[in-house]
Structures are given as structure tokens and as C-alpha cells.
Design a protein around this motif. Structure first.
Motif, PDB file in Angstrom:
ATOM      1  N   ILE A   3       0.833  -1.225   0.116  1.00 35.08           N
ATOM      2  CA  ILE A   3      -0.123   0.054   0.284  1.00 35.08           C
ATOM      3  C   ILE A   3       0.685   1.079  -0.389  1.00 35.08           C
ATOM      4  CG2 ILE A   3      -1.536   0.944   2.076  1.00 35.08           C
ATOM      5  CD1 ILE A   3      -2.363  -0.983   2.371  1.00 35.08           C
ATOM      6  N   THR A   4       1.015   1.760  -1.392  1.00 31.77           N
ATOM      7  CA  THR A   4       1.173   3.394  -1.175  1.00 31.77           C
ATOM      8  C   THR A   4       0.977   4.938   0.200  1.00 31.77           C
ATOM      9  OG1 THR A   4      -0.208   4.471  -2.810  1.00 31.77           O
ATOM     10  CG2 THR A   4       1.376   2.782  -3.445  1.00 31.77           C
ATOM     11  N   GLU A   5       1.590   5.133  -0.009  1.00 33.92           N
ATOM     12  CA  GLU A   5       1.601   6.024   1.044  1.00 33.92           C
ATOM     13  C   GLU A   5       0.369   7.282   0.617  1.00 33.92           C
ATOM     14  OE1 GLU A   5       2.772   7.458   4.452  1.00 33.92           O
ATOM     15  OE2 GLU A   5       3.779   5.320   4.097  1.00 33.92           O
ATOM     16  N   ALA A   6       0.427   7.519  -0.282  1.00 29.27           N
ATOM     17  CA  ALA A   6      -0.719   8.040  -1.001  1.00 29.27           C
ATOM     18  C   ALA A   6      -1.628   6.992  -0.694  1.00 29.27           C
ATOM     19  CB  ALA A   6      -0.375   8.278  -2.984  1.00 29.27           C
ATOM     20  N   GLN A   7      -2.009   6.033  -1.373  1.00 33.61           N
ATOM     21  CA  GLN A   7      -3.557   5.039  -0.693  1.00 33.61           C
ATOM     22  C   GLN A   7      -3.649   5.286   0.697  1.00 33.61           C
ATOM     23  OE1 GLN A   7      -1.865   1.496  -2.373  1.00 33.61           O
ATOM     24  NE2 GLN A   7      -2.877   1.607  -3.794  1.00 33.61           N
ATOM     25  N   LYS A   8      -2.536   5.098   1.620  1.00 30.31           N
ATOM     26  CA  LYS A   8      -3.247   5.369   3.369  1.00 30.31           C
ATOM     27  C   LYS A   8      -3.658   6.338   3.515  1.00 30.31           C
ATOM     28  CE  LYS A   8       0.472   2.456   4.880  1.00 30.31           C
ATOM     29  NZ  LYS A   8       2.002   2.477   5.088  1.00 30.31           N
ATOM     30  N   ARG A   9      -2.777   7.849   2.675  1.00 31.30           N
ATOM     31  CA  ARG A   9      -3.661   9.208   3.192  1.00 31.30           C
ATOM     32  C   ARG A   9      -5.102   9.235   2.543  1.00 31.30           C
ATOM     33  NH1 ARG A   9       1.542  10.679   1.494  1.00 31.30           N
ATOM     34  NH2 ARG A   9       0.489  10.979  -0.875  1.00 31.30           N
ATOM     35  N   ALA A  10      -5.589   8.573   1.397  1.00 29.25           N
ATOM     36  CA  ALA A  10      -6.495   8.864   0.980  1.00 29.25           C
ATOM     37  C   ALA A  10      -7.526   8.090   1.532  1.00 29.25           C
ATOM     38  CB  ALA A  10      -6.779   8.056  -0.409  1.00 29.25           C
TER      39      ALA A  10
END
Length: 60
Positions: A3-10
Motif C-alpha cells: 500500500i502506498t503512502e498516497a493510498q494510506k492518506r486517501a
């Protein structure tokens, strides 16, 4: 796949738009409700929401 950091933030951003209900029940009572949901062919969440909606309609 990681899981990417962008996915975590989203995900966090989306979760912030949601409310939460938490109740504690005796295990036997919870199992009765889950069994009723399954018998109705519904998920437990859907069954609870439908039950609350029906109660609200009755109160009108």
C-alpha cells in the motif's frame, strides 16, 4: 502489492467522513441478531441499518 503512502492518506481522509456506532451486547444476543441477518440473506451491517430505518418509519 504494498500500500502506498498516497493510498494510506486517501483511506484516512475517507474514514474521516464517516461516523461510527459502537454497542456492546451479550454474545448470545449478538449471535441471535447475526442469525436473523443471515436468515434474511443480508449482511449484519445491512440488517442493522434496515432495522433502524424501519424503526424510524414506525415513529413517523
Amino acid at each position: 502489492m504494498a500500500i502506498t503512502e498516497a493510498q494510506k492518506r486517501a483511506t484516512v481522509k475517507y474514514q474521516m467522513t464517516l461516523g461510527q456506532i459502537s454497542i456492546r451486547l451479550p454474545k448470545q444476543e449478538l449471535e441471535r441478531y447475526k442469525t436473523a441477518a443471515k436468515a434474511a440473506g443480508m449482511s449484519f451491517r445491512a440488517w442493522v441499518l434496515l432495522s433502524m430505518d424501519r424503526q424510524m418509519q414506525m415513529q413517523k
